[in-house]
Enzyme design. Structure first.
Site, PDB file in Angstrom:
ATOM      1  N   GLU A 198       0.834  -1.215   0.000  1.00 23.75           N
ATOM      2  CA  GLU A 198       0.000   0.000   0.000  1.00 23.75           C
ATOM      3  C   GLU A 198       0.865   1.260   0.000  1.00 23.75           C
ATOM      4  O   GLU A 198       0.551   2.236  -0.699  1.00 23.75           O
ATOM      5  CB  GLU A 198      -0.949  -0.002   1.201  1.00 23.75           C
ATOM      6  CG  GLU A 198      -1.916  -1.177   1.237  1.00 23.75           C
ATOM      7  CD  GLU A 198      -2.647  -1.402  -0.072  1.00 23.75           C
ATOM      8  OE1 GLU A 198      -2.936  -0.416  -0.783  1.00 23.75           O
ATOM      9  OE2 GLU A 198      -2.917  -2.573  -0.405  1.00 23.75           O
ATOM     10  N   HIS A 229       2.036   2.086  -3.387  1.00 20.91           N
ATOM     11  CA  HIS A 229       1.034   2.743  -4.240  1.00 20.91           C
ATOM     12  C   HIS A 229       1.148   4.263  -4.149  1.00 20.91           C
ATOM     13  O   HIS A 229       0.945   4.974  -5.143  1.00 20.91           O
ATOM     14  CB  HIS A 229      -0.383   2.336  -3.814  1.00 20.91           C
ATOM     15  CG  HIS A 229      -0.904   1.116  -4.505  1.00 20.91           C
ATOM     16  ND1 HIS A 229      -1.054   1.030  -5.870  1.00 20.91           N
ATOM     17  CD2 HIS A 229      -1.332  -0.084  -4.020  1.00 20.91           C
ATOM     18  CE1 HIS A 229      -1.546  -0.159  -6.198  1.00 20.91           C
ATOM     19  NE2 HIS A 229      -1.720  -0.857  -5.093  1.00 20.91           N
TER      20      HIS A 229
HETATM   21 ZN    ZN Z   1      -2.332  -2.776  -5.053  1.00 18.44          ZN
END
Ligand code: ZN
Length: 199
Positions: A143, A146
């Protein structure tokens, strides 16, 4: 609350660094609530704001932590991640495969650091911190990546990167404008419920 479409690899917002959140206001809290809702319906374990087309440093997670023996659910805004060293060995296809809601239907093995600490803020602007090991540490790295504009498929070793390049062409990913709507479109990972696939 609203369920948002999830954009697919190739959408520019996924491939640039997200902007820090400045205002911890009701709009932010609505966005976070929408992200939790979208995550739940998508059967993922984590969702970053760029995946719903919002280039801000926010991610939510909701998953079992097997090391701690409990479910952990939360949000990180403007996070900073510190991680142990990534082992210099080949990833195991059975136990180290990762998936992403923005790379539908695919998964590939990838080495990750075993331990992380994440520091950041919640949706009310309170400082929060989390330490994790193993699979949950993997979710945090995925995450956090990202928000840097990096997807797990951008980190694959040579052997798996080749397979990804082929799959990307087969699926037609890597161009702007693709998305899918959780709860409406067929689940690209065939989930009935939350399992070990990452979002
Ligand atoms: Zn992802």
């Amino acid at each position: 609350m609203a369920i948002h479409p999830i954009v697919v690899y190739g959408e520019p917002v996924l491939h640039r660094k997200a902007d820090p959140v400045v205002d911890f206001d009701d709009d932010l809290r609505t966005l976070v609530a929408d992200m939790f809702e979208t995550l739940k319906v998508s059967n993922g374990v984590g969702l970053a704001a760029p995946q719903i087309g919002v280039g801000k440093q926010i991610f939510v997670y909701d998953a079992d932590d097997e090391v701690e023996g409990r479910r952990r659910r939360g949000v990180f805004i403007n996070p900073i991640l510190t991680a142990s060293r990534i082992p210099d060995s080949r990833p195991h296809p059975d136990t180290e495969s990762e998936g992403c809601l923005s790379v539908p239907s695919l998964d590939f093995p990838l080495k990750r650091a075993n331990k992380v600490t994440v520091n950041g803020f919640d949706e009310n602007g309170e400082r929060i911190s989390l330490s994790a090991e193993g699979w949950f540490a993997r979710i945090m790295q995925h995450e956090f990546d990202h928000l840097q504009g990096t997807l797990y498929v951008d980190r694959l070793d040579k052997r798996w990167a080749k397979k990804w390049t082929r799959a990307k062409a087969d699926f037609g990913y890597g161009v702007p404008g693709l998305s899918w709507l959780p709860g409406t479109d067929p689940d690209p990972f065939g989930h009935e419920a939350v399992d070990e696939d990452l979002d």
